[in-house]
Design an enzyme around this catalytic site. Sequence first.
Site, short mmCIF file in Angstrom:
data_model
loop_
_atom_site.label_atom_id
_atom_site.label_comp_id
_atom_site.label_asym_id
_atom_site.label_seq_id
_atom_site.Cartn_x
_atom_site.Cartn_y
_atom_site.Cartn_z
N GLU A 175 68.14 41.75 -7.71
CA GLU A 175 68.06 41.95 -9.16
C GLU A 175 67.73 43.42 -9.49
OE1 GLU A 175 69.07 40.51 -11.65
OE2 GLU A 175 67.90 41.21 -13.34
N LYS A 212 77.78 41.48 -22.52
CA LYS A 212 76.66 40.57 -22.27
C LYS A 212 77.11 39.14 -22.08
CE LYS A 212 71.99 39.70 -23.13
NZ LYS A 212 71.63 40.04 -21.76
N TRP A 214 86.11 43.63 -25.93
CA TRP A 214 85.96 43.92 -24.51
C TRP A 214 87.34 43.67 -23.93
CZ3 TRP A 214 86.56 41.51 -19.74
CH2 TRP A 214 85.93 42.13 -18.67
N GLU A 253 73.91 48.55 -13.14
CA GLU A 253 74.42 48.22 -14.48
C GLU A 253 74.21 49.35 -15.47
OE1 GLU A 253 73.96 43.55 -15.53
OE2 GLU A 253 72.10 44.58 -15.10
N CYS A 302 83.98 40.06 -26.47
CA CYS A 302 84.53 40.23 -27.81
C CYS A 302 83.67 39.49 -28.82
CB CYS A 302 85.97 39.71 -27.96
SG CYS A 302 87.12 40.49 -26.84
N LYS A 333 70.16 45.87 -11.67
CA LYS A 333 69.71 46.56 -12.89
C LYS A 333 70.09 48.04 -12.82
CE LYS A 333 69.26 44.03 -15.10
NZ LYS A 333 69.41 42.66 -14.89
N ASN A 372 89.15 36.15 -29.41
CA ASN A 372 88.29 36.29 -28.25
C ASN A 372 88.78 35.27 -27.23
OD1 ASN A 372 86.19 36.41 -26.41
ND2 ASN A 372 84.75 35.28 -27.70
N GLY A 373 89.14 35.73 -26.03
CA GLY A 373 89.63 34.80 -25.00
C GLY A 373 90.87 35.38 -24.32
N HIS A 405 71.23 45.29 10.44
CA HIS A 405 72.62 44.95 10.77
C HIS A 405 73.62 45.73 9.93
CE1 HIS A 405 70.94 41.81 13.25
NE2 HIS A 405 70.19 41.43 12.22
N ARG A 422 78.65 42.11 -27.08
CA ARG A 422 79.71 41.29 -26.49
C ARG A 422 80.91 42.13 -26.05
NH1 ARG A 422 78.91 35.90 -27.97
NH2 ARG A 422 81.02 35.44 -27.34
C1 G6P Z 1 76.99 39.36 -17.76
C2 G6P Z 1 75.72 40.01 -18.27
C3 G6P Z 1 74.57 39.74 -17.30
C4 G6P Z 1 74.40 38.25 -17.10
C5 G6P Z 1 75.71 37.58 -16.66
C6 G6P Z 1 75.59 36.07 -16.73
O1 G6P Z 1 77.41 39.98 -16.61
O2 G6P Z 1 75.93 41.41 -18.41
O3 G6P Z 1 73.38 40.29 -17.83
O4 G6P Z 1 73.42 38.03 -16.12
O5 G6P Z 1 76.77 37.96 -17.54
O6 G6P Z 1 75.42 35.69 -18.08
P1 G6P Z 1 74.70 34.40 -18.57
O7 G6P Z 1 74.71 34.51 -20.06
O8 G6P Z 1 75.52 33.24 -18.09
O9 G6P Z 1 73.34 34.37 -18.00
#
Ligand code: G6P
Length: 610
Positions: free
Chosen positions: A483, A605, A72, A490, A2, A487, A98-99, A506, A27
């Site tokens: 990673e 994010k 969000w 996501e 948010c 990606k 937000n929260g 396994h 956000r």
């Molecule tokens: C969310 C974002 C990711 C990020 C993660 C941790 O899931 O979409 O891209 O890696 O949070 O966020 P931070 O700001 O703590 O690295």
Amino acid sequence: MCGIVGYIGDQQASKIIIEGLKRLEYRGYDSAGIAVLNGKLEVKKGKGKVSNLEKMVTSAQNGQIGIGHTRWATHGEPNDINSHPHTSQNGKMALVHNGIIENYGTLKKKLTDQGYEFYSQTDTEVVAKLIESFLVKDNRSLKKAVQHALHQVEGTYGIAIVHSDYPDQIVVARKGSPLLIGVGEGEMLIASDASAVAAYTDKVVYLDDGELAVITKEGYTVESANQIELTKEVHELALSLEEIEKGGYDHFMLKEIFEQPKAISDCLRGRINSEDGTITLGGIEDVMDKLVNAKRVVIAACGTSWHSGLVGEYLFEYLAKVPVEVEYASEFRYKEPLIGEGDVMIAISQSGETADTLAALREAKARGALVLGVVNVVGSTIARETDAGVYIHAGPEIGVASTKAFTAQVTVLTMMAIKLGLEKGTITKTRATELITELSRIPAKIEEVLEDTTEIQRISNLFSYAPNFLYLGRSYSFPVALEGALKLKEISYIHAEGYPAAEMKHGPIALIDEMMPVVVIAATHHTNDKMISNIEEVRARKGRIIAISTSENTEVADLAEFTTIIPETMDVFSPLVSVIPLQLLSYYIAVNRGCNVDQPRNLAKSVTVE
Ligand code: G6P
């Protein structure tokens, strides 16, 4: 999670708020809304992105004070009614939040008994009505009513409130969710983060937990939880507008992928000296003795930052011979962690606001550990709450899928591991000099990968509609496999799994057939022979092998159906280079599939709820 923006001054508030909300959309983008005071309170809100809201806001909304929100969803589905702002029963007050309000059920019941009616399924509406109940009952000032209401609230919040009986003020408060005041001349802004105010001012005041502020167009007053007036430090923002715009790229993610050579150079600047083999990290120099004597290091992070933490584990154990555990920050707190004096926690976070990482570091601190931060956003909560730390200096990262923050985090962890190794005597000065010299060449090697993306685009075109992907790596390439898979999930919504290559036997091997693309990251020399055996195992089951490898590694290229060539580097630095083609692969596949790359569904994010 948010985004909140507010404005008070002489300009048209709605225009500034909408512009700010667009910058905060990373956000959350389930719904958006705005409340403006224009004689009376006017509210516009609805499901969908800020661009939808923009269409709803007509020029009639001419007020010079207002608040806005991009959501969000936590409580209640993302529909028009659940969108923020939420209003008081008398329609005079609007609130954005937000929260999460944890005791909203109990409060709602009490308020319902008093005759209040609720229209949404949100926890936020309860706060709006709770404040109203104090205003009506005791005829208090808006500030006092908010203070009183917040005493009854359990949970986390960043809130902003406007009220038509108080047309010259915005009241804001924070506990657990970020909020800052942008200090202008004859105008003030409030926002969840600095990118929303940067176009108007470079002066900001960060609110701390428990604080409440009353903002007028001429100034602000801030009070602590026990109602003592505070003098807050005004910080200067080092954020240019150019950094938070797309700069000719189709998406922020692509821009950020291509920014990596610069981000890493910025991260290294002034910190490494390849002539005398030294590393200076101003933020942790004072605590180096504690790090040198640490019994162990615990790394806590989420998402991509957790993956960079895994690379950190390999680096610290190899170079500095200190035992490392990498914890999901969200799990750490709930397992009665054995952590205390003599231990060091490193909290890694791009945003510096991730609620779980913040909770983990608080837990570690409370138990006596030294807590260090590896953070991107300057002045963020994690940066401020850690005992010491190193900024990654990657510049603003707007694309929801993290790219340049990953490589910059790994760069910082690499510098920390080399520095620690030097101070502990686990690596020699000569070795450190060799390492630092190669580290300084990494930006140019990434540049080389980015110069020609034809092959990776060709591979993306061929596999854009594969339902599943498997990513395999060993040693330093294992976190890279995780990673790469993250990606793809996501932003393209393709199911993908990252695995240590040997573990494939396994379980995941059962999935391999001629339909399965298998991305092998063959970038570490010391595991190459074993990796080749794993590639053979995939080939024997007709998997489609996409290799990330160096030109010298002809054996891998001969076995793979497709190979993307990356420059040679030392094993310890290989994640910094091998992750680049994987970022590009997911990007081009997502674009081919018509996905919203910068704002993938359901994600946000900055995850400020636990
Ligand atoms: C969310 C974002 C990711 C990020 C993660 C941790 O899931 O979409 O891209 O890696 O949070 O966020 P931070 O700001 O703590 O690295």
